[in-house]
Every structure is written in C-alpha cells, then in structure tokens.
Write a protein that holds these residues in place. Sequence first.
Motif, PDB file in Angstrom:
ATOM      1  N   VAL A 259      47.058  47.973  38.532  1.00 56.71           N
ATOM      2  CA  VAL A 259      48.379  47.504  38.988  1.00 56.71           C
ATOM      3  C   VAL A 259      48.953  48.457  40.046  1.00 56.71           C
ATOM      4  O   VAL A 259      49.152  49.643  39.789  1.00 56.71           O
ATOM      5  N   ALA A 260      49.230  47.908  41.235  1.00 57.17           N
ATOM      6  CA  ALA A 260      49.833  48.707  42.308  1.00 57.17           C
ATOM      7  C   ALA A 260      51.353  48.628  42.238  1.00 57.17           C
ATOM      8  O   ALA A 260      52.062  49.593  42.558  1.00 57.17           O
TER       9      ALA A 260
ATOM     10  N   LYS B  36      46.535  47.923  47.744  1.00 58.67           N
ATOM     11  CA  LYS B  36      45.188  48.004  48.336  1.00 58.67           C
ATOM     12  C   LYS B  36      44.322  46.847  47.865  1.00 58.67           C
ATOM     13  O   LYS B  36      44.599  46.231  46.821  1.00 58.67           O
ATOM     14  N   LYS B  37      43.267  46.618  48.621  1.00 59.87           N
ATOM     15  CA  LYS B  37      42.275  45.595  48.275  1.00 59.87           C
ATOM     16  C   LYS B  37      41.825  45.766  46.819  1.00 59.87           C
ATOM     17  O   LYS B  37      41.540  46.902  46.392  1.00 59.87           O
ATOM     18  N   GLY B  38      41.798  44.679  46.076  1.00 62.27           N
ATOM     19  CA  GLY B  38      41.309  44.722  44.697  1.00 62.27           C
ATOM     20  C   GLY B  38      42.381  45.098  43.676  1.00 62.27           C
ATOM     21  O   GLY B  38      42.158  44.956  42.473  1.00 62.27           O
ATOM     22  N   GLN B  39      43.540  45.580  44.152  1.00 59.07           N
ATOM     23  CA  GLN B  39      44.607  45.932  43.191  1.00 59.07           C
ATOM     24  C   GLN B  39      45.382  44.676  42.790  1.00 59.07           C
ATOM     25  O   GLN B  39      45.150  43.589  43.321  1.00 59.07           O
TER      26      GLN B  39
ATOM     27  N   LEU C  50      47.699  38.515  42.126  1.00 51.15           N
ATOM     28  CA  LEU C  50      48.882  38.516  41.262  1.00 51.15           C
ATOM     29  C   LEU C  50      48.398  38.544  39.823  1.00 51.15           C
ATOM     30  O   LEU C  50      47.481  37.807  39.469  1.00 51.15           O
ATOM     31  N   LYS C  51      49.028  39.358  39.008  1.00 53.52           N
ATOM     32  CA  LYS C  51      48.681  39.389  37.593  1.00 53.52           C
ATOM     33  C   LYS C  51      49.932  38.935  36.835  1.00 53.52           C
ATOM     34  O   LYS C  51      51.001  39.553  36.981  1.00 53.52           O
TER      35      LYS C  51
ATOM     36  N   SER D 205      50.037  44.770  29.903  1.00 56.88           N
ATOM     37  CA  SER D 205      49.460  44.324  31.186  1.00 56.88           C
ATOM     38  C   SER D 205      49.422  45.432  32.233  1.00 56.88           C
ATOM     39  O   SER D 205      48.861  45.250  33.318  1.00 56.88           O
ATOM     40  N   LEU D 206      50.086  46.556  31.948  1.00 53.19           N
ATOM     41  CA  LEU D 206      50.144  47.645  32.943  1.00 53.19           C
ATOM     42  C   LEU D 206      48.870  48.484  32.865  1.00 53.19           C
ATOM     43  O   LEU D 206      48.833  49.512  32.200  1.00 53.19           O
ATOM     44  N   THR D 207      47.861  48.018  33.548  1.00 57.43           N
ATOM     45  CA  THR D 207      46.575  48.712  33.557  1.00 57.43           C
ATOM     46  C   THR D 207      46.369  49.376  34.921  1.00 57.43           C
ATOM     47  O   THR D 207      47.173  49.169  35.846  1.00 57.43           O
TER      48      THR D 207
END
Length: 379
Positions: free
Chosen positions: A147-148, A94-97, A124-125, A142-144
């Motif tokens: 994160v989609a 989704k948007k913002g993810q 992208l993270k 990093s898994l906050t």
Amino acid sequence: MLPCQRHLFDIPDDVAYLNCAYMSPLMKPALEAGTAGLARKAHPWHITPDQFFTGEEEFRTIAAQLLDGSADGIAIVPSASYGIATAARNVPVKKGQSILVLAEQFPSNYYPWQRRAEENSASLKIVPWPEDDDWTAAVLDSLTTDVAVAALPHVQWTSGGRLDLVRIGEACRKLGAALVLDLTQSLGALPFSVRDVQPDFAVAASYKWLLGPYSIGLLYVAPKWQGGIPLEENWIQRANARDFASLILYTENYDVGARRFDMGERSNFALLPAAMRAMKQLLEWEVAQISETAGALNRQLANAAADIGFSAPAEPLRAPHYLALRRKEAIPKELPEMLAREKVFVSVRGSSIRVTPHVYNTAEDGERLIACLRRIAAA
Ligand SMILES: Cc1ncc(COP(=O)(O)O)c(C=O)c1O
C-alpha cells in the motif's frame, strides 16, 4: 449536551430536517455574513488590494483550530474533490503498488485514485465491507506492504461506520504509506486532531458538518508536502501577490506554507465570511458537545427504530452523529419523497436510510421520523 439551537436557523416548526449529511442549513448569522460579503461587490471601489489577504488568513486560523493544527498548513479549496486531486498529484505511487479505499467510498475520494492507479500501473485495493461493522480492523487487515496510499474518510458515508484514525495513522507511518483523508462527513461533528492522526493531506467540504456554504472547503497539508506541486498555478499563491503593480515580475516563489495549494479566486468575499461565521459557531459550541448532542438523538432513534425492524451499527463502531438504518427488506428508493411529503427529511444511500441530525433538531423531529417509519414498516 447543548440545548437546542434551532433559534439560530430558519427552520419552520413543521420541518423535521434530519439530513445534515446531505447539506446543512446555513445559520442566520452565517447567511448575514455571506450576504454582506456579496453586497460589497456592488461598491468595488471600497474593496482594496489588502482585503484580498485578510479574510482568507482569518479563515485559515479558524479552520486550523477545528483541525488542531496551524494556519500555515491550511489551503482554501472549492470542494473535497479538489483537495483529493491535490493529494493525488503529490503523493508517490509506484508501479505494482496499491491505493487503499473503502467499499462504497464516496466518488470524490475514489475516482482520483482510480486514475492515479491507472497512470502509474498501480491498483486500487478495496477494503471489503466488514460483516462485524468494524471498519478499523478491516483497514488494518488491508494495510500491507504494497500500500502506497490509504485514502480514507473518518466516517464511512453509507454506514456511519467510524474509523479509528489514530491507529490507522500509526499503521500507515510504520509502513511508509501516505494517509489522505476526506473529512467531509465528520469534521465539525466528530473530534479530530492532525497532531494525533498525522495525515499527509486532509480535506473537508464546508457545506455539511462545517455548516458553511457550498463551493468552499479546507485542505490540511502536512509540513512535508508544503513544497509540493499545486493543482493550478495562479497569481495569488505566489510570493509577490500582495504587490498588485508588480504581478508581471513573474516569480518562481510561492507564498509560505500550504497557501501554494489555494484555488484561484480564493478570496471569495461572499463564501469565506459565511464559512468562517459558521466555523466560529462550531468552535463556540465545541465539537465534542455537538457530537454528544446529535449522538443522543441518534441513540434514541436507533432504539425506537429497532422495535420496528431497523438496525444500525452500534457505537463506538458507528459515529454518534451518523445513523444509517437498514432492515431485511429492501428500502424503497422513493422513501425520501414519501417522507418529504410529511416534511420529514432524510436520505437513502446504498441500502440505508441515513439519519443525520444536528443541534437544531428537537426530540419531536425524531418522533415524527419514527412515526413515518412505523407506518411504512406496517404497510
Ligand atoms: C464523504 C463525502 N465526501 C465529499 C463529498 C462532497 O464532495 P465534493 O466536494 O467533491 O463535491 C460528499 C458529499 O456527499 C461526501 O459524502
């Protein structure tokens, strides 16, 4: 530990091939199976419609054993990128993810996500390179909640860093993030179980650690995605495919399980038998034993290389089959060519010399590499 299996391969004695992560040699029985399969096309009148559906079912059954899953969850794909693109088409973003990838991740598991992020106003993270070689801790950090999707490998391809996918899988499930895996640099050489990890999708190209031919691979699709949208629409994925006379009675129904994600012309009479023969051999050897055998040689090489100024992540943070040697001074880009002149074969990836042996390698192959590196270090 397995005894050396070089007799099954066509590798001359003076070739030290330590480059499975680039491309494995096809073993003689797999080459024979592939050649016999290709030869069948010389007499197409012997190829009956039902034979479009036999080899590929056997392929799924064998692939499922390597993944510790069921045959219904396996699709036949031409490449890792095809499998990743299939996953990217299906998992919601989704948007913002954000979509999580590793630093220096292989492009086939990067570009599809870059596009998906662009198209969905997501980002992208990138998990930063861990100074302590602990990729698992870096991923977990990093898994906050944003994160989609976590799009990851089992082994980071430039460092040999191993990810603890069981822990990462648990963390993803807690967050509600999808887990998409590229197992190309690990499946067949590092034990893996879809039951333990529970990924949403997992792909592996066959031509490296599955010891198979180029242009074929397997895609695991978790049951919850088996009603998803395939990358392409072809006749053989559909429920009526076995009835050649009725193919024009178009149907909306797909074949069961992950078969809807199969590539067109998936019944490849040359590649499938070769890939299956190789996977059968891996199962016979047992993946844990392959890992131990390649790992033992890499351990010796890591110790010997340390004496001449090269370092590598230590196990268990490094996968046993995958040794990436670094040193303070830059690695000359032309090093693979210098070694190839001595018939020693490795790769340079990023700033590492990538040494990836298999069960066909001998202790002498390793000694020849170390002798070459010693000369280069002294120069
Ligand atoms: C980690 C990884 N994934 C995938 C591939 C191959 O990708 P593809 O099948 O899309 O060509 C490679 C090849 O080097 C790789 O190292």
